[in-house]
Design an enzyme around this catalytic site. Structure first.
Site, short mmCIF file in Angstrom:
data_model
loop_
_atom_site.label_atom_id
_atom_site.label_comp_id
_atom_site.label_asym_id
_atom_site.label_seq_id
_atom_site.Cartn_x
_atom_site.Cartn_y
_atom_site.Cartn_z
N TYR A 26 -3.69 -16.81 7.39
CA TYR A 26 -3.40 -18.01 6.62
C TYR A 26 -4.67 -18.83 6.42
O TYR A 26 -4.97 -19.30 5.30
CB TYR A 26 -2.33 -18.83 7.34
CG TYR A 26 -2.02 -20.17 6.70
CD1 TYR A 26 -1.42 -20.23 5.45
CD2 TYR A 26 -2.31 -21.37 7.36
CE1 TYR A 26 -1.13 -21.45 4.86
CE2 TYR A 26 -2.02 -22.59 6.78
CZ TYR A 26 -1.44 -22.62 5.53
OH TYR A 26 -1.16 -23.84 4.94
N GLU A 48 5.75 -28.40 5.01
CA GLU A 48 5.07 -29.39 5.85
C GLU A 48 6.10 -30.33 6.50
O GLU A 48 5.95 -30.73 7.65
CB GLU A 48 4.06 -30.20 5.03
CG GLU A 48 2.85 -29.42 4.53
CD GLU A 48 1.92 -28.96 5.64
OE1 GLU A 48 2.08 -29.38 6.80
OE2 GLU A 48 1.00 -28.16 5.35
N TRP A 56 2.83 -24.90 13.33
CA TRP A 56 2.74 -24.33 11.98
C TRP A 56 3.00 -22.83 12.02
O TRP A 56 3.53 -22.25 11.08
CB TRP A 56 1.38 -24.64 11.37
CG TRP A 56 1.25 -24.17 9.97
CD1 TRP A 56 0.39 -23.23 9.49
CD2 TRP A 56 2.01 -24.62 8.82
NE1 TRP A 56 0.58 -23.05 8.13
CE2 TRP A 56 1.56 -23.89 7.71
CE3 TRP A 56 3.04 -25.55 8.66
CZ2 TRP A 56 2.10 -24.07 6.43
CZ3 TRP A 56 3.57 -25.72 7.38
CH2 TRP A 56 3.10 -24.99 6.29
#
Length: 201
Positions: A26, A48, A56
């Site tokens: 990522y 988010e 995350w």
């Protein structure tokens, strides 16, 4: 270690990307690169918000499930979700089953549709790009909010969006290249000039 970490491939990366291969991929291919298209922006805004209070990595590992659950983040489709859809989402173990966040995503989809009359979500958020970029050398120097993220949060709330606090909006700005918070020395620093269109499957 809070400075760039050199991997086995000889490339220096932000320390958060030095461990798990999903995080590294990522970091190397998406984080900090511009995106385009309403669905891509709605996806990032939604993810988010779902990440709030979680790692995350948890969100990345569930990303395909989120895309399936929320119709590829097509705002028109999600805006039409009803109580049956809410119950389906809250029963879906493949996503984060948080009622407030599910409701927020549906509410935000409706706000995205309305915002088209004002130029659209992408243009709206771009209006808060900072004039100057940060230059962090260590992870400790990376901010969690900025004057621009505070202003963006307030502006989106006025447009009917929820779960768009200043910290969440700063994370969005980092992820989409509006803010380059790759550490100085990271091989991805300054690499966000070319738009990166996400393929939503």
């Amino acid at each position: 270690m809070t400075g760039p970490v050199v991997g086995e491939d000889g490339l220096a990366r932000c320390p958060w990307a030095a461990g798990d291969p999903v995080n590294r991929a990522y970091h190397d291919t998406e984080w900090g690169r511009p995106i385009s298209g309403e669905a891509a922006w709605f996806e990032r805004l939604s993810l988010e918000a779902f990440q709030s209070g979680l790692s995350w990595l948890t969100i990345l590992n569930k990303r395909d499930n989120f895309r399936a659950a929320f119709a590829g983040f097509d705002a028109d489709a999600v805006a039409a979700y009803d109580d049956a859809d809410r119950q389906r989402l809250l029963a879906d173990a493949g996503i984060v089953r948080n009622r407030l966040k599910v409701d927020a995503t549906i509410s935000n989809a409706r706000a995205v549709v309305v915002l088209r009359d004002a130029g659209g979500l992408e243009s709206f958020i771009h209006g808060f790009r900072p004039a100057e970029q940060p230059r962090p050398t260590t992870a400790d120097e990376v901010a969690s909010t900025s004057p621009e993220s505070v202003a963006l949060s307030k502006a989106l709330k006025k447009q009917g969006f929820v779960f768009v606090g200043p910290t969440t909006m700063y994370a969005l700005m980092q992820a989409t290249g509006l803010v380059d918070d790759h550490l100085l020395g990271c091989h991805r620093r300054g690499g966000g000039s070319a738009p990166h269109r996400q393929v939503v499957q």
